[in-house]
Scaffold this motif. Sequence first.
Motif, PDB file in Angstrom:
ATOM      1  N   PHE A  98     -19.740   8.252  -1.718  1.00  0.00           N
ATOM      2  CA  PHE A  98     -18.866   8.129  -2.878  1.00  0.00           C
ATOM      3  C   PHE A  98     -17.685   7.237  -2.557  1.00  0.00           C
ATOM      4  N   GLY A  99     -17.351   6.367  -3.493  1.00  0.00           N
ATOM      5  CA  GLY A  99     -16.192   5.494  -3.368  1.00  0.00           C
ATOM      6  C   GLY A  99     -15.196   5.810  -4.466  1.00  0.00           C
ATOM      7  N   THR A 100     -14.024   5.241  -4.370  1.00  0.00           N
ATOM      8  CA  THR A 100     -12.984   5.461  -5.366  1.00  0.00           C
ATOM      9  C   THR A 100     -13.341   4.737  -6.663  1.00  0.00           C
ATOM     10  N   CYS A 101     -13.113   5.386  -7.775  1.00  0.00           N
ATOM     11  CA  CYS A 101     -13.362   4.782  -9.078  1.00  0.00           C
ATOM     12  C   CYS A 101     -12.420   3.601  -9.270  1.00  0.00           C
ATOM     13  N   ARG A 102     -12.961   2.468  -9.698  1.00  0.00           N
ATOM     14  CA  ARG A 102     -12.149   1.264  -9.865  1.00  0.00           C
ATOM     15  C   ARG A 102     -11.351   1.286 -11.165  1.00  0.00           C
ATOM     16  N   THR A 103     -11.811   2.035 -12.132  1.00  0.00           N
ATOM     17  CA  THR A 103     -11.129   2.057 -13.422  1.00  0.00           C
ATOM     18  C   THR A 103      -9.820   2.849 -13.358  1.00  0.00           C
ATOM     19  N   CYS A 104      -9.876   4.042 -12.792  1.00  0.00           N
ATOM     20  CA  CYS A 104      -8.689   4.895 -12.747  1.00  0.00           C
ATOM     21  C   CYS A 104      -8.038   4.920 -11.373  1.00  0.00           C
ATOM     22  N   ALA A 105      -8.552   4.141 -10.418  1.00  0.00           N
ATOM     23  CA  ALA A 105      -8.032   4.059  -9.047  1.00  0.00           C
ATOM     24  C   ALA A 105      -8.037   5.412  -8.354  1.00  0.00           C
ATOM     25  N   GLY A 106      -9.009   6.252  -8.680  1.00  0.00           N
ATOM     26  CA  GLY A 106      -9.157   7.546  -8.025  1.00  0.00           C
ATOM     27  C   GLY A 106      -8.286   8.651  -8.587  1.00  0.00           C
ATOM     28  N   LEU A 107      -7.551   8.383  -9.647  1.00  0.00           N
ATOM     29  CA  LEU A 107      -6.669   9.402 -10.221  1.00  0.00           C
ATOM     30  C   LEU A 107      -7.411  10.348 -11.152  1.00  0.00           C
ATOM     31  N   GLY A 108      -8.563   9.955 -11.638  1.00  0.00           N
ATOM     32  CA  GLY A 108      -9.348  10.816 -12.514  1.00  0.00           C
ATOM     33  C   GLY A 108      -9.020  10.674 -13.982  1.00  0.00           C
ATOM     34  N   GLY A 109      -8.024   9.902 -14.298  1.00  0.00           N
ATOM     35  CA  GLY A 109      -7.689   9.745 -15.707  1.00  0.00           C
ATOM     36  C   GLY A 109      -6.497   8.848 -15.914  1.00  0.00           C
ATOM     37  N   LYS A 110      -6.066   8.830 -17.147  1.00  0.00           N
ATOM     38  CA  LYS A 110      -4.971   7.959 -17.552  1.00  0.00           C
ATOM     39  C   LYS A 110      -3.970   8.790 -18.344  1.00  0.00           C
TER      40      LYS A 110
END
Length: 81
Positions: free
Chosen positions: A25-37
């Motif tokens: 698993f890698g860090t999500c590029r959309t939310c930068a690993g924060l899980g949301g906005k």
Amino acid sequence: MLIASTLLLLATLAGYTLLCAASPFGTCRTCAGLGGKTVLDRKGRPKKVKPCRRCKGHGKRLRVGRRLTNHSRTIHRAGTR
């Protein structure tokens, strides 16, 4: 020159394969690993956290190499039954 390029390509692929095996698993590029906005209200205060659509709020994503490995394993298992 061709041999050096081929060896460099093979070394890169071997390294990425080991990375996918050790850490699938890698860090999500959309939310930068924060899980949301964070959504702000009209006054500029944080209202709530909207879950990321890409990682579904987890902050992690499955790497492409691991996804290909899982898919090839599924095909192999289906073909050998």
